[in-house]
Write an enzyme that holds these catalytic residues in place. Structure first.
Site, PDB file in Angstrom:
ATOM      1  N   ALA A  22       0.822  -1.216   0.000  1.00  0.00           N
ATOM      2  CA  ALA A  22       0.000   0.000   0.000  1.00  0.00           C
ATOM      3  C   ALA A  22       0.855   1.265   0.000  1.00  0.00           C
ATOM      4  O   ALA A  22       1.904   1.279   0.653  1.00  0.00           O
ATOM      5  CB  ALA A  22      -0.912  -0.002   1.210  1.00  0.00           C
ATOM      6  N   PRO A  23       0.469   2.309  -0.716  1.00  0.00           N
ATOM      7  CA  PRO A  23      -0.781   2.507  -1.464  1.00  0.00           C
ATOM      8  C   PRO A  23      -0.813   1.912  -2.878  1.00  0.00           C
ATOM      9  O   PRO A  23      -1.748   2.171  -3.626  1.00  0.00           O
ATOM     10  CB  PRO A  23      -0.900   4.032  -1.526  1.00  0.00           C
TER      11      PRO A  23
ATOM     12  N   LYS B  88       4.003   0.649  -6.569  1.00  0.00           N
ATOM     13  CA  LYS B  88       4.862  -0.331  -7.241  1.00  0.00           C
ATOM     14  C   LYS B  88       4.037  -1.520  -7.726  1.00  0.00           C
ATOM     15  O   LYS B  88       4.364  -2.126  -8.742  1.00  0.00           O
ATOM     16  CB  LYS B  88       5.994  -0.761  -6.308  1.00  0.00           C
TER      17      LYS B  88
ATOM     18  N   ASP C 179       8.986  -3.993  -0.141  1.00  0.00           N
ATOM     19  CA  ASP C 179       9.173  -2.542   0.048  1.00  0.00           C
ATOM     20  C   ASP C 179       8.804  -2.280   1.506  1.00  0.00           C
ATOM     21  O   ASP C 179       7.733  -1.789   1.820  1.00  0.00           O
ATOM     22  CB  ASP C 179       8.244  -1.802  -0.916  1.00  0.00           C
TER      23      ASP C 179
ATOM     24  N   CYS D 281      12.815   3.330   1.647  1.00  0.00           N
ATOM     25  CA  CYS D 281      13.059   4.751   1.323  1.00  0.00           C
ATOM     26  C   CYS D 281      13.844   5.349   2.485  1.00  0.00           C
ATOM     27  O   CYS D 281      13.522   6.399   3.006  1.00  0.00           O
ATOM     28  CB  CYS D 281      11.759   5.502   1.038  1.00  0.00           C
TER      29      CYS D 281
HETATM   30  C1  SAM Z   1       6.968   1.791   2.215  1.00  0.00           C
HETATM   31  S1  SAM Z   1       5.290   1.413   2.387  1.00  0.00           S
HETATM   32  C2  SAM Z   1       4.952   0.576   0.881  1.00  0.00           C
HETATM   33  C3  SAM Z   1       4.758   1.454  -0.329  1.00  0.00           C
HETATM   34  C4  SAM Z   1       4.257   0.690  -1.532  1.00  0.00           C
HETATM   35  N1  SAM Z   1       5.095  -0.442  -1.870  1.00  0.00           N
HETATM   36  C5  SAM Z   1       4.117   1.557  -2.760  1.00  0.00           C
HETATM   37  O1  SAM Z   1       4.992   1.554  -3.630  1.00  0.00           O
HETATM   38  O2  SAM Z   1       3.093   2.248  -2.882  1.00  0.00           O
HETATM   39  C6  SAM Z   1       5.332   0.107   3.543  1.00  0.00           C
HETATM   40  C7  SAM Z   1       4.012  -0.588   3.757  1.00  0.00           C
HETATM   41  O3  SAM Z   1       4.243  -1.722   4.591  1.00  0.00           O
HETATM   42  C8  SAM Z   1       3.065  -1.962   5.312  1.00  0.00           C
HETATM   43  N2  SAM Z   1       3.424  -2.886   6.413  1.00  0.00           N
HETATM   44  C9  SAM Z   1       4.001  -2.603   7.611  1.00  0.00           C
HETATM   45  N3  SAM Z   1       4.199  -3.737   8.306  1.00  0.00           N
HETATM   46  C10 SAM Z   1       3.769  -4.755   7.531  1.00  0.00           C
HETATM   47  C11 SAM Z   1       3.709  -6.161   7.700  1.00  0.00           C
HETATM   48  N4  SAM Z   1       4.154  -6.742   8.818  1.00  0.00           N
HETATM   49  N5  SAM Z   1       3.173  -6.905   6.711  1.00  0.00           N
HETATM   50  C12 SAM Z   1       2.710  -6.317   5.577  1.00  0.00           C
HETATM   51  N6  SAM Z   1       2.737  -4.987   5.379  1.00  0.00           N
HETATM   52  C13 SAM Z   1       3.261  -4.232   6.335  1.00  0.00           C
HETATM   53  C14 SAM Z   1       2.600  -0.596   5.722  1.00  0.00           C
HETATM   54  O4  SAM Z   1       1.218  -0.606   6.024  1.00  0.00           O
HETATM   55  C15 SAM Z   1       2.932   0.218   4.454  1.00  0.00           C
HETATM   56  O5  SAM Z   1       1.812   0.328   3.649  1.00  0.00           O
END
Ligand code: SAM
Length: 438
Positions: free
Chosen positions: A256-257, A260, A322, A375
């Site tokens: 999310a969001p 990618k 990510d 990031c």
């Molecule tokens: C850096 S953001 C991802 C951005 C996304 N890949 C994009 O390009 O739009 C990291 C994401 O990891 C999620 N997250 C955090 N802990 C997590 C977990 N244990 N399992 C899955 N998702 C997780 C968060 O909710 C957040 O949306």
């Protein structure tokens, strides 16, 4: 709620710094009180500015006041920062900045403090030398918290100043053309016809366009038709580095969001993509993005570190991780991050990243590839994480990335501002073909 831009700005800054709310939550809420775009933009500019220069604004106030305003007067302390920021950094005439700020003080129940606020702002106007921070401690000179500054100084002995200066800049607006709908050259021509200035500066990212000026993207050609997405150029490397193809089983484990996720599907529309995120609310944005761009994925709300709760037993050919991180590479876009993140958050994040990486590695098919991305610019979340993982996993090897630097052998660190991109980190791992996976 008020409709006064300065009042809203002071409250937003108070919500972020004293209450720990993120600016991406506080600002849109405050903007709903304003009905025109210039006021909304002004509010954003002031809030971003106060976040960017907080230590210097505090230092100036402490020189001009015997003690800061506390308790229920805290929003008025932030109003002073709002006033000083306008005087120093904006092209608002001084008399207007001062009188509007004093007016805002009345609305913030600071009737009895209007004289003080007026006096502080007039002193700032009269004494430009107050802004000479050349002999101040580095945290004030560079407007970053001491702990982060120390981390950067240790990790980047020759580049830390460049990173801190890049964090103070306004980020450009980058677009990613949806190649499954339109050829990037045709899209560029549509921008030209619409009179929008742009450049295409990155040879390794042919579908990437940088706009000369920020603007409302819903007004750009083809927004509703899904011809493009907004995405920083650094993030646009992910799907390309992962080397995705139709027919592959792909996992995007922290999606999310969905920036990618959508890029992967634009490049490989017939891939079988599982898009996972722990936050159901954030997944709503993934659904919106997929729908606007006309793409399909199997979207699941689940914890990437607990595959036994959601994994169906079939291995993946490609995995994108990510992972959640300090976001220390995107401070120019989110200037509040430096104040919201605490030193102790880093080890918690590193442990979570390690768990996600360990658990998802087991879901990768022999011969498959996993791209680890953050990031962040902190080695603990990046190269050190990968170095440790490689020591512990004999079936993993690091694929050399084209732009990886010799001094950073465990992945590709993009520094903020490099080619006008956000700070980002990539490490591509491949699993040996004869690995014994569960
Ligand atoms: C850096 S953001 C991802 C951005 C996304 N890949 C994009 O390009 O739009 C990291 C994401 O990891 C999620 N997250 C955090 N802990 C997590 C977990 N244990 N399992 C899955 N998702 C997780 C968060 O909710 C957040 O949306």
């Amino acid at each position: 709620m008020s409709r006064n831009v300065r009042v809203l700005a002071a409250r937003c800054c108070f919500d972020v710094i004293d209450q720990g709310m993120s600016l991406s939550e506080a600002l849109p809420k405050a903007q709903t009180q304003l009905d025109n775009a210039p006021d909304k933009a002004l509010l954003q500019e002031i809030c971003f500015g106060v976040m960017r220069y907080l230590p210097q604004l505090e230092a100036i106030c402490s020189q001009l006041m015997s003690k800061p305003l506390i308790k229920q007067l805290r929003p008025l302390q932030f109003l002073l920062y709002v006033g000083i920021y306008q005087l120093k950094f904006m092209r608002i005439p001084d008399h207007a900045a001062i009188s509007e700020t004093v007016e805002a003080a009345r609305e913030l129940k600071g009737q009895s403090l209007t004289k003080l606020i007026n006096a502080v702002l007039r002193n700032v106007q009269r004494q430009p030398q107050l802004f000479d921070f050349s002999a101040a401690p580095a945290a004030v000179q560079y407007n970053h918290p001491g702990w982060l500054l120390n981390h950067l100084q240790q990790a980047y002995t020759t580049q830390w100043q460049q990173i801190l200066e890049a964090n103070q800049q306004k980020a450009p607006l980058w677009l990613r053309v949806n190649v499954s709908k339109i050829n990037p050259t045709d899209y560029a021509a549509a921008l030209t016809r619409a009179g929008i200035e742009y450049s295409r500066p990155l040879a390794d990212l042919p579908a990437t366009i940088k706009l000369a000026q920020a603007q409302d993207v819903t007004g750009l050609p083809g927004y509703a038709d899904g011809w493009f997405s907004v995405q920083d150029a650094a993030a646009q490397h992910a799907a390309l580095l992962l080397d995705v193809n139709d027919g592959q089983r792909i996992l995007d484990a922290c999606c999310a969001p969905g920036g990618k996720t959508c890029h992967i599907l634009e490049l490989a529309p017939h891939a079988e993509l599982t898009a996972l995120d722990k936050e159901p609310k954030r997944l709503l944005r993934v659904h919106d993005n997929l729908a606007r761009l006309g793409l399909n994925a199997n979207v699941i709300a689940a914890d990437a570190a607990e595959p036994q709760q959601w994994w169906q037993g079939q291995l993946f050919d490609r995995i994108l991780l990510d992972v959640p991180c300090s976001a220390s590479g995107v401070i120019r876009r989110h200037p509040d991050i430096r104040w919201l993140r605490k030193k102790t958050d880093i080890e918690v994040l590193v442990a979570l990243q390690q768990r996600i990486l360990q658990q998802c590695w087991a879901l990768l098919a022999p011969g498959g590839k996993l791209l680890y991305a953050t990031c962040s610019v902190l080695p603990a979340e990046n190269g050190q994480q990968i170095e440790l993982f490689l020591q512990q996993h004999s079936d993993a090897s690091l694929v050399q990335l084209p732009k990886q630097r010799s001094e950073q052998p465990f992945g590709w660190q993009i520094l903020p501002g490099e080619q006008d991109m956000d700070g980002f980190f990539y490490a591509l791992l491949s699993k040996s073909a004869n690995s014994e996976t569960q």
